[in-house]
Design a protein around this motif. Structure first.
Motif, mmCIF file in Angstrom:
data_model
loop_
_atom_site.group_PDB
_atom_site.id
_atom_site.type_symbol
_atom_site.label_atom_id
_atom_site.label_comp_id
_atom_site.label_asym_id
_atom_site.label_seq_id
_atom_site.Cartn_x
_atom_site.Cartn_y
_atom_site.Cartn_z
ATOM 1 N N GLN A 72 36.871 -10.947 1.260
ATOM 2 C CA GLN A 72 38.193 -11.112 1.860
ATOM 3 C C GLN A 72 39.226 -11.246 0.744
ATOM 4 O OE1 GLN A 72 38.530 -14.440 4.539
ATOM 5 N NE2 GLN A 72 40.598 -13.885 5.192
ATOM 6 N N MET A 73 40.120 -10.301 0.702
ATOM 7 C CA MET A 73 41.165 -10.354 -0.326
ATOM 8 C C MET A 73 42.009 -11.591 -0.144
ATOM 9 S SD MET A 73 42.801 -6.570 -0.702
ATOM 10 C CE MET A 73 43.910 -7.023 -2.028
ATOM 11 N N ASP A 114 25.837 1.459 7.737
ATOM 12 C CA ASP A 114 26.875 1.565 6.742
ATOM 13 C C ASP A 114 28.267 1.600 7.336
ATOM 14 O OD1 ASP A 114 27.546 3.630 3.863
ATOM 15 O OD2 ASP A 114 27.442 1.473 4.085
ATOM 16 N N ASN A 115 28.508 0.753 8.295
ATOM 17 C CA ASN A 115 29.846 0.671 8.874
ATOM 18 C C ASN A 115 30.714 -0.227 8.011
ATOM 19 O OD1 ASN A 115 30.099 2.306 11.152
ATOM 20 N ND2 ASN A 115 28.770 0.934 12.308
ATOM 21 N N LEU A 116 31.710 0.352 7.404
ATOM 22 C CA LEU A 116 32.640 -0.404 6.570
ATOM 23 C C LEU A 116 33.903 -0.664 7.378
ATOM 24 C CD1 LEU A 116 33.333 -1.512 3.719
ATOM 25 C CD2 LEU A 116 34.394 0.697 3.264
ATOM 26 N N ASP A 117 34.232 -1.932 7.537
ATOM 27 C CA ASP A 117 35.430 -2.307 8.296
ATOM 28 C C ASP A 117 36.354 -3.066 7.354
ATOM 29 O OD1 ASP A 117 37.334 -3.139 10.048
ATOM 30 O OD2 ASP A 117 35.931 -3.751 11.620
ATOM 31 N N LEU A 118 37.333 -2.378 6.826
ATOM 32 C CA LEU A 118 38.258 -3.018 5.882
ATOM 33 C C LEU A 118 39.064 -4.080 6.615
ATOM 34 C CD1 LEU A 118 39.536 0.174 4.032
ATOM 35 C CD2 LEU A 118 37.739 -1.402 3.331
ATOM 36 N N GLY A 119 39.287 -5.186 5.948
ATOM 37 C CA GLY A 119 39.962 -6.305 6.610
ATOM 38 C C GLY A 119 41.335 -5.944 7.142
ATOM 39 N N PHE A 150 44.990 -11.176 4.472
ATOM 40 C CA PHE A 150 43.953 -10.243 4.940
ATOM 41 C C PHE A 150 42.831 -10.957 5.661
ATOM 42 C CE2 PHE A 150 46.018 -8.676 1.171
ATOM 43 C CZ PHE A 150 46.399 -7.398 1.543
ATOM 44 N N LEU A 151 42.264 -10.296 6.627
ATOM 45 C CA LEU A 151 41.060 -10.776 7.296
ATOM 46 C C LEU A 151 39.852 -10.247 6.522
ATOM 47 C CD1 LEU A 151 43.212 -11.408 9.410
ATOM 48 C CD2 LEU A 151 41.625 -10.671 11.176
ATOM 49 N N PRO A 152 38.650 -10.757 6.787
ATOM 50 C CA PRO A 152 37.490 -10.329 5.992
ATOM 51 C C PRO A 152 37.149 -8.849 6.186
ATOM 52 C CG PRO A 152 37.006 -12.359 7.157
ATOM 53 C CD PRO A 152 38.301 -11.841 7.711
ATOM 54 N N THR A 153 36.706 -8.243 5.104
ATOM 55 C CA THR A 153 36.102 -6.915 5.163
ATOM 56 C C THR A 153 34.629 -7.103 5.518
ATOM 57 O OG1 THR A 153 37.604 -5.894 3.585
ATOM 58 C CG2 THR A 153 35.400 -4.954 3.727
ATOM 59 N N THR A 203 41.460 -3.098 -1.478
ATOM 60 C CA THR A 203 40.339 -3.611 -0.717
ATOM 61 C C THR A 203 39.138 -2.693 -0.903
ATOM 62 O OG1 THR A 203 41.902 -4.358 0.930
ATOM 63 C CG2 THR A 203 39.598 -4.377 1.563
ATOM 64 N N PHE A 204 39.431 -1.415 -0.817
ATOM 65 C CA PHE A 204 38.368 -0.424 -0.844
ATOM 66 C C PHE A 204 37.632 -0.410 -2.172
ATOM 67 C CE2 PHE A 204 36.679 3.860 -1.077
ATOM 68 C CZ PHE A 204 36.067 3.938 0.157
ATOM 69 N N THR A 205 38.370 -0.614 -3.251
ATOM 70 C CA THR A 205 37.748 -0.494 -4.564
ATOM 71 C C THR A 205 37.375 -1.854 -5.150
ATOM 72 O OG1 THR A 205 39.905 -0.486 -5.572
ATOM 73 C CG2 THR A 205 38.905 1.644 -5.164
ATOM 74 N N ASP A 206 37.460 -2.897 -4.335
ATOM 75 C CA ASP A 206 37.100 -4.193 -4.878
ATOM 76 C C ASP A 206 35.621 -4.238 -5.229
ATOM 77 O OD1 ASP A 206 35.975 -7.094 -4.372
ATOM 78 O OD2 ASP A 206 37.993 -7.180 -5.156
ATOM 79 N N PRO A 207 35.263 -4.932 -6.306
ATOM 80 C CA PRO A 207 33.863 -4.975 -6.721
ATOM 81 C C PRO A 207 32.938 -5.474 -5.610
ATOM 82 C CG PRO A 207 35.243 -5.887 -8.427
ATOM 83 C CD PRO A 207 36.139 -5.621 -7.251
ATOM 84 N N GLY A 208 33.449 -6.359 -4.740
ATOM 85 C CA GLY A 208 32.600 -6.896 -3.689
ATOM 86 C C GLY A 208 32.239 -5.871 -2.637
ATOM 87 N N VAL A 209 33.023 -4.815 -2.550
ATOM 88 C CA VAL A 209 32.770 -3.808 -1.521
ATOM 89 C C VAL A 209 32.213 -2.532 -2.136
ATOM 90 C CG1 VAL A 209 33.791 -2.457 0.337
ATOM 91 C CG2 VAL A 209 34.608 -4.751 -0.128
ATOM 92 N N GLU A 210 32.998 -1.957 -2.985
ATOM 93 C CA GLU A 210 32.589 -0.663 -3.523
ATOM 94 C C GLU A 210 32.930 -0.528 -5.005
ATOM 95 O OE1 GLU A 210 31.647 3.320 -4.266
ATOM 96 O OE2 GLU A 210 30.887 1.774 -2.932
#
Lengths: 52, 380
Positions: free
Chosen positions: B236-237, B191-196, B224-227, A27-34
């Motif tokens: 969202q994965m 810049d609050n990142l909330d991973l799903g 997974f829920l949305p990031t 999730t963290f390294t997905d292109p959509g995020v980071e």
């Protein structure tokens, strides 16, 4: 061999823990995020700075 | 300053709980390790993508009365990450990681052995570490990130084990809540990142044989829920499905063979999340064999990630890759309760089409990863 549930429950715990660790990274390294940083780092290096 | 006070309070609380548990523990385990990672890549100088990490992992485990098992773990890290993003430079970190602490309660429900596991991710780590290591790091699809510094999190899993002939079948469901944190992505003021959050369902079949040999068949899935970033849905994965088979023989050959398949993700399309036209994540398969001779074990690992569904020219393209590794280890036992394990490993990692050559064509990036370390374990 005795089946007291220990083996299957321990294995489920391991699946859960390992899965969270791996999927969390994805999730963290997905292109959509980071991950765009990660992917573009390797794709956009200047011409003199390339892999062979 | 406020964050430092919170971290100090969290560490003091953990230490207090650990001491209280130790005084009431029926049994327990303490592990302390030291492990070095060093890697380099095939980029041509002056470009340089490489790094090193020195980890000191520590974990505590207490078995209390009433089927309660408490655990806590974390690690201290010292690392340097070199990348050629804007000139070649190295970023150094020295910090403790997040602390994962919780408990496992074993009991009976529906007349069968059951377990409830609750874990807390306590943000004692550096939340900028993971974002700032990415450029120098190896692909996390092939080598997991070794550090975690994120927001507060809670995970829970409930499992049941049913007898099935001479074996047992386990069923479980779980959930992980991830709190927001500032990952220092420099993409917004807050810049609050909330991973799903993640949902988990799994089943397994365990069959035991003579000599502590085991056969395990597993099937599991994550959804997974949305990031979100700064409160706005970002990604969202897609759900994934995992299947694997393991044969465990502690005195000879063991192996684990498995695969993972992802369904398409949800991406921002015209300002709202929608199913992506092609799949972001390629399937992946792995084989991990090992052979034990007494206290010496030679382990191998092979993992292949297929390219995702995007074309080579599209920005979301990921070429997947291959990891091949070998890891010998030796356990030296001092007595029935304590041992020291020595290990080393070498991995060759190929990130397919992750670089460009001097003609502007996509080409493979390869990494060489060396590790060596030790782990001291004492049971009480």
């Amino acid at each position: 061999m005795p089946n007291d549930g220990t083996s299957s429950l321990a294995d489920l715990n391991e699946q859960f823990g390992d899965g969270l660790s791996v999927n969390g990274d994805n999730t963290f390294t997905d292109p959509g995020v980071e991950g765009s940083v990660k992917i573009n780092v390797h794709a956009n290096v200047a011409p003199g700075e390339t892999v062979p | 300053m406020k964050k430092n006070n919170l971290k100090l309070a969290a560490k003091t609380l953990l230490l207090t709980v650990a001491l209280a548990c130790y005084s009431r523990a029926q049994a327990g385990k303490f592990d302390l390790g030291e492990k070095f990672y060093g890697w380099s890549s095939n980029y041509v100088a002056p470009a340089n993508f490489s790094g090193y990490e020195i980890w000191t992992p520590v974990s505590l485990n207490f078995k209390l009365a009433g089927g309660l098992n408490l655990f806590a773990q974390g690690e201290f890290g010292n690392a340097g990450y070199t990348d050629s993003l804007a000139g070649t430079s190295t970023t150094y970190f020295t910090a403790f990681s997040d602390t994962v602490a919780g408990g496992e309660l074993s009991f009976k429900s529906f007349g069968v052995p059951s377990q409830l596991t609750i874990g807390f991710n306590i943000p004692t780590g550096n939340p900028t570490w993971e974002a700032r290591q990415i450029a120098a790091n190896m692909p996390t699809d092939l080598v997991n990130s070794r550090y975690q510094g994120r927001g507060f999190g809670v995970s829970g899993m409930y499992g049941l084990s049913f007898p099935a002939g001479s074996g047992e079948v386990g069923l479980s469901g779980g959930y992980m809540y991830s709190g927001a944190y500032n990952a220092n992505l420099n993409l917004g003021p807050a810049d609050n990142l909330d991973l799903g959050d993640a949902l988990f369902l799994a089943m397994n079949h365990v069959q035991q044989f003579k000599g502590n040999q085991n056969q395990i068949i597993r099937l599991s899935g994550f959804a997974f829920l949305p990031t979100t970033q700064n409160g706005v849905n970002n990604f969202q994965m897609g759900p994934n499905i995992n299947a694997s088979y393991s044969w465990v023989n502690p005195k000879a050959l063991s192996f684990s063979l498995g695969g993972q398949y992802f369904l398409p993700a949800q991406r921002l399309l015209n300002g709202t999340l929608g199913t992506e036209p092609k799949n972001s994540y390629g399937p992946r398969i792995y084989l991990n064999p090992s052979y034990a001779i007494g206290d010496f074990t030679l382990a191998g690992r092979a993992k292949y990630v297929f390219a995702n569904g995007y074309a080579l020219t599209e920005s979301f393209y990921q070429g997947g890759g291959l990891l091949l590794g070998v890891e010998p280890s030796l356990k030296v036992r001092f007595d029935e309760g304590s041992s020291l394990k020595f290990l080393g490993s070498f991995d060759n990692i190929t990130a397919q089409n992750a670089g460009i050559d001097s003609l502007g064509n996509r080409t493979n990036v390869t990494y060489s990863l060396w590790t060596f370390g030790t782990n001291y374990e004492v049971r009480f």
